[in-house]
Design a protein around this motif. Structure first.
Motif, PDB file in Angstrom:
ATOM      1  N   ARG A   5     153.107 -35.663  43.481  1.00 27.16           N
ATOM      2  CA  ARG A   5     152.375 -35.223  42.293  1.00 27.16           C
ATOM      3  C   ARG A   5     151.519 -34.040  42.677  1.00 27.16           C
ATOM      4  O   ARG A   5     150.877 -34.020  43.711  1.00 27.16           O
ATOM      5  N   ARG A   8     146.000 -31.718  39.861  1.00 28.66           N
ATOM      6  CA  ARG A   8     145.737 -30.959  38.642  1.00 28.66           C
ATOM      7  C   ARG A   8     144.588 -29.996  38.884  1.00 28.66           C
ATOM      8  O   ARG A   8     143.542 -30.366  39.386  1.00 28.66           O
ATOM      9  N   ASP A  45     154.812 -33.354  32.636  1.00 31.52           N
ATOM     10  CA  ASP A  45     153.658 -33.964  31.973  1.00 31.52           C
ATOM     11  C   ASP A  45     153.156 -33.110  30.810  1.00 31.52           C
ATOM     12  O   ASP A  45     152.065 -33.307  30.300  1.00 31.52           O
ATOM     13  N   PRO A  51     156.704 -38.910  26.118  1.00 31.85           N
ATOM     14  CA  PRO A  51     156.329 -38.266  27.372  1.00 31.85           C
ATOM     15  C   PRO A  51     157.385 -38.490  28.456  1.00 31.85           C
ATOM     16  O   PRO A  51     157.849 -39.603  28.642  1.00 31.85           O
ATOM     17  N   GLY A  53     157.190 -38.121  31.814  1.00 31.02           N
ATOM     18  CA  GLY A  53     156.480 -38.002  33.083  1.00 31.02           C
ATOM     19  C   GLY A  53     157.080 -38.878  34.161  1.00 31.02           C
ATOM     20  O   GLY A  53     158.284 -39.147  34.203  1.00 31.02           O
ATOM     21  N   LEU A  54     156.202 -39.354  35.037  1.00 36.23           N
ATOM     22  CA  LEU A  54     156.631 -40.100  36.212  1.00 36.23           C
ATOM     23  C   LEU A  54     157.384 -41.389  35.854  1.00 36.23           C
ATOM     24  O   LEU A  54     158.380 -41.737  36.480  1.00 36.23           O
ATOM     25  N   ARG A  55     156.907 -42.092  34.811  1.00 33.43           N
ATOM     26  CA  ARG A  55     157.569 -43.341  34.426  1.00 33.43           C
ATOM     27  C   ARG A  55     159.030 -43.085  34.043  1.00 33.43           C
ATOM     28  O   ARG A  55     159.937 -43.778  34.503  1.00 33.43           O
TER      29      ARG A  55
ATOM     30  N   LYS B 155     145.652 -38.939  37.424  1.00 31.53           N
ATOM     31  CA  LYS B 155     147.059 -39.040  37.040  1.00 31.53           C
ATOM     32  C   LYS B 155     147.252 -38.965  35.531  1.00 31.53           C
ATOM     33  O   LYS B 155     148.372 -38.821  35.056  1.00 31.53           O
ATOM     34  N   CYS B 156     146.161 -39.117  34.771  1.00 32.01           N
ATOM     35  CA  CYS B 156     146.259 -39.176  33.310  1.00 32.01           C
ATOM     36  C   CYS B 156     146.776 -37.857  32.750  1.00 32.01           C
ATOM     37  O   CYS B 156     146.378 -36.782  33.181  1.00 32.01           O
ATOM     38  N   VAL B 192     149.238 -50.494  30.582  1.00 27.45           N
ATOM     39  CA  VAL B 192     149.840 -50.200  31.891  1.00 27.45           C
ATOM     40  C   VAL B 192     151.349 -50.012  31.721  1.00 27.45           C
ATOM     41  O   VAL B 192     151.944 -49.075  32.252  1.00 27.45           O
ATOM     42  N   THR B 193     151.944 -50.919  30.964  1.00 31.71           N
ATOM     43  CA  THR B 193     153.384 -50.878  30.742  1.00 31.71           C
ATOM     44  C   THR B 193     153.798 -49.631  29.963  1.00 31.71           C
ATOM     45  O   THR B 193     154.894 -49.128  30.126  1.00 31.71           O
ATOM     46  N   CYS B 195     152.108 -46.651  29.912  1.00 29.56           N
ATOM     47  CA  CYS B 195     151.587 -45.379  30.425  1.00 29.56           C
ATOM     48  C   CYS B 195     152.717 -44.553  31.034  1.00 29.56           C
ATOM     49  O   CYS B 195     153.318 -44.955  32.026  1.00 29.56           O
ATOM     50  N   PRO B 196     153.025 -43.387  30.456  1.00 26.97           N
ATOM     51  CA  PRO B 196     154.152 -42.603  30.964  1.00 26.97           C
ATOM     52  C   PRO B 196     153.852 -41.929  32.297  1.00 26.97           C
ATOM     53  O   PRO B 196     154.758 -41.480  32.990  1.00 26.97           O
ATOM     54  N   ALA B 197     152.558 -41.861  32.657  1.00 28.57           N
ATOM     55  CA  ALA B 197     152.183 -41.153  33.884  1.00 28.57           C
ATOM     56  C   ALA B 197     151.941 -42.128  35.039  1.00 28.57           C
ATOM     57  O   ALA B 197     151.580 -41.704  36.136  1.00 28.57           O
ATOM     58  N   LEU B 198     152.133 -43.412  34.795  1.00 35.24           N
ATOM     59  CA  LEU B 198     151.823 -44.454  35.795  1.00 35.24           C
ATOM     60  C   LEU B 198     150.400 -44.269  36.323  1.00 35.24           C
ATOM     61  O   LEU B 198     150.141 -44.382  37.522  1.00 35.24           O
TER      62      LEU B 198
END
Lengths: 232, 347
Positions: A5, A8, A45, A51, A53-55, B155-156, B192-193, B195-198
């Motif tokens: 990552r 930022r 991001d 989104p 992103g990472l997930r 991370k947000c 938590v589940t 959150c796209p940014a973990l």
């Protein structure tokens, strides 16, 4: 799967523009990835919705790994994300430390992201994991993303009560609804609202119906010479 | 008295508080508790008993640390409010227990609203009684706690998912990142589940902890290998709950914490089938946890259908008031998994 990552460097405000994308079928992605084994999957991001992103990057890596096994193919995925894939400087800075030993890059951003990567890394093949659909607004309550701006370059929202007939009318009509407007719905897709019905009702509410008295001549679509470019 | 069974949450607070002993229960009644304690005393070789509400902790190691003890008999119950004063008294007076430690949830967090409060009052009364009887001061120690979200501002990505989905309005976007009012957070884990940014994690149910557990369980060799992720409020396991060695259970704080990433990880590691057991939507203690879990599972099944794995994932809604409902679902799922030819994708 190592996760990288970028730190930022600026406050993130997010959400000004929303580019709506849909994930490509896994088979299509597996097809174009098949000549490669070591692949860097990168999320974005930025503004993509949902989104990416990472997930999403990790989810896709797991799905492709499972799908690859069905084809007797073992992939070695590395997963990361970055702030804005449409920014050449940030993208180059984020990717360069990660691409060693990587044969290809799979981008979860919109079409802009994949093209920025192609620009900053001329020697690495890049593939899109997404189909880029439209610029949309997010209506959370209905879990819906809706196209509301067509980036036409000649904004007429001032005249239409803040509702765009170019993006939201199936026929992009300028001077009122067509005969197919029925009970506020569009004849092309009865699931969707008739933009002109919305415009008229809204202007009525605002006491501004007179704004429609003027006949709009055909639009000047030459306002933005395609491909668009703004310098400065 | 008349019982509307479809409203009953099987918390058993009525059972533990009824002065006439007119109410009986299916889970953790007096005789099964006594049997458990008797066996456990030999197994753990300890005179200390820890009774913890499932809602406030997943790991007894941490509970031990909280009370500063290392050897004890663990007893995990859905809400400590279901344990009658008689059980506490009897454990001390006749079952050879020297000290009891009770861990309840914070009172405003209690899944059954009054379970934690009632237990606190009960402990005061039983302690006073035990002191009068000469067993000493504060034989029963009592603590309360609850799970909370952990947010990493770095991370947000300010997407606002947590703000929209939090059932308790605990999340806000401030200065470019999500911030949480921990007074309002009830630790359901839904944010938590989603959150796209973990960038979020849930205390005691960290992503890493669940992943490690899945890796451990997936190494079991029995086939078919089934992983059940069940909401701790949807199924109240028997004290001697046992399944055949092919079934692995992970109890979750809420179905909303069932993460599609964990489901995929399980498949990747060779698990043959994943069963998600959630509360019925109207029973969900964290309001929308069950509904969102179902939505996420349906979406994941759709994607999995592209690689032929959709049959290996199943979502079901069960409730403790129907004690057989979970076993029946599990049985059906197992039969289905057994009927699918062996997993092509297994390593």
């Amino acid at each position: 799967m190592p996760i990288q990552r970028e730190d930022r460097k600026y406050p993130f405000t997010g959400g000004q523009t929303v580019i709506v994308t849909a994930q490509k079928p896994l088979d299509e992605i597996l097809d174009f990835l098949s000549p490669y084994s070591s692949i860097l999957i990168t999320g974005c991001d930025g503004c993509t919705q949902p989104p990416r992103g990472l997930r999403e990057a990790r989810t896709l890596a797991q799905l492709l790994e499972l799908g690859g096994k069905l084809r007797r193919k073992d992939f070695n995925f590395k997963v990361m994300t970055m702030p804005k894939q449409c920014d050449s400087y940030l993208t180059a800075a984020a990717l360069q430390p990660q691409i060693e030993d990587m044969e290809a890059i799979l981008s979860l951003a919109c079409g802009l992201g994949a093209q920025t990567i192609a620009q900053v890394l001329p020697h690495v093949p890049v593939f899109p994991a997404q189909d880029t659909l439209f610029m949309g607004a997010e209506i959370r309550e209905d879990s819906t993303l809706e196209e509301r701006c067509a980036a036409c370059g000649d904004c007429l929202l001032a005249m239409t009560g803040g509702i765009c007939p170019i993006a939201r009318c199936a026929k992009s009509l300028l001077n009122g609804p067509c005969g197919g407007s029925q009970h506020g719905k569009c004849e092309i897709d009865p699931e969707k609202d008739c933009a002109w019905d919305l415009i008229i009702k809204r202007l009525e509410k605002l006491g501004r119906l007179a704004a429609l008295d003027e006949i709009h001549p055909p639009r000047n679509f030459g306002e933005v010479m395609r491909p668009g470019r703004v310098k400065g | 008295m008349f019982l509307e069974i479809e409203k009953c949450q099987a918390c058993a607070i009525c059972y533990s508080s009824c002065p006439a002993k007119a109410i009986d229960i299916v889970y953790y009644d007096m005789s099964s508790l006594a049997r458990y304690l008797e066996n456990a005393r030999d197994e753990y070789r300890s005179g200390s008993l820890v009774i913890a509400c499932k809602g406030s902790t997943p790991s007894f190691e941490d509970v031990g640390k909280l009370f500063g003890i290392s050897e004890f008999i663990p007893l995990s119950v859905p809400c400590v409010g279901r344990i009658p004063a008689e059980v506490l008294l009897e454990a001390i007076s006749t079952m050879g227990i020297k000290a009891i430690y009770i861990l309840a949830c914070d009172e405003d967090y209690c899944r059954f609203e009054r379970g934690s409060l009632i237990t606190r009052l009960r402990v005061v009364a039983v302690n006073a009684l035990l002191e009068q009887l000469g067993y000493g001061k504060e034989v029963i120690r009592f603590k309360q706690r609850s799970l909370k979200v952990k947010a990493d501002r770095n991370k947000c990505i300010s997407c606002g998912n947590c703000v929209f989905y939090c059932p308790y309005s605990a999340a806000k976007l401030e200065e470019g990142a999500a911030t949480f009012d921990l007074e309002l957070c009830r630790g359901c884990g839904l944010c938590v589940t989603l959150c796209p940014a973990l960038a979020l994690d849930l205390e005691d149910w960290e992503e890493e902890r669940i992943s490690t557990l899945i890796s451990k369980l997936s190494r079991e060799k029995t086939r078919p290998n089934i992983l059940v992720m069940r909401c701790q409020w949807a199924v109240f396991p028997e004290l001697d709950e046992e399944f055949d060695s092919s079934v692995h259970i992970i109890d979750m704080p809420c179905a909303g914490r069932v993460d599609p990433l964990h489901i995929l990880e399980a498949f990747r590691q060779g698990i043959d089938g994943v069963l998600i057991a959630a509360c019925h939507e109207e029973d969900c203690g964290s309001k929308r946890g069950s509904k969102e879990a179902q939505r996420l599972t349906t979406a994941l099944k759709k994607t999995l259908s592209q690689i032929g794995l959709e049959e290996r994932l199943h979502f079901c809604s069960v409730a403790p008031r129907y004690p057989e409902s979970f076993r029946e679902e599990l049985c059906r799922f197992k039969e289905r998994i057994e009927s699918i030819p062996s997993q092509e994708v297994r390593r």
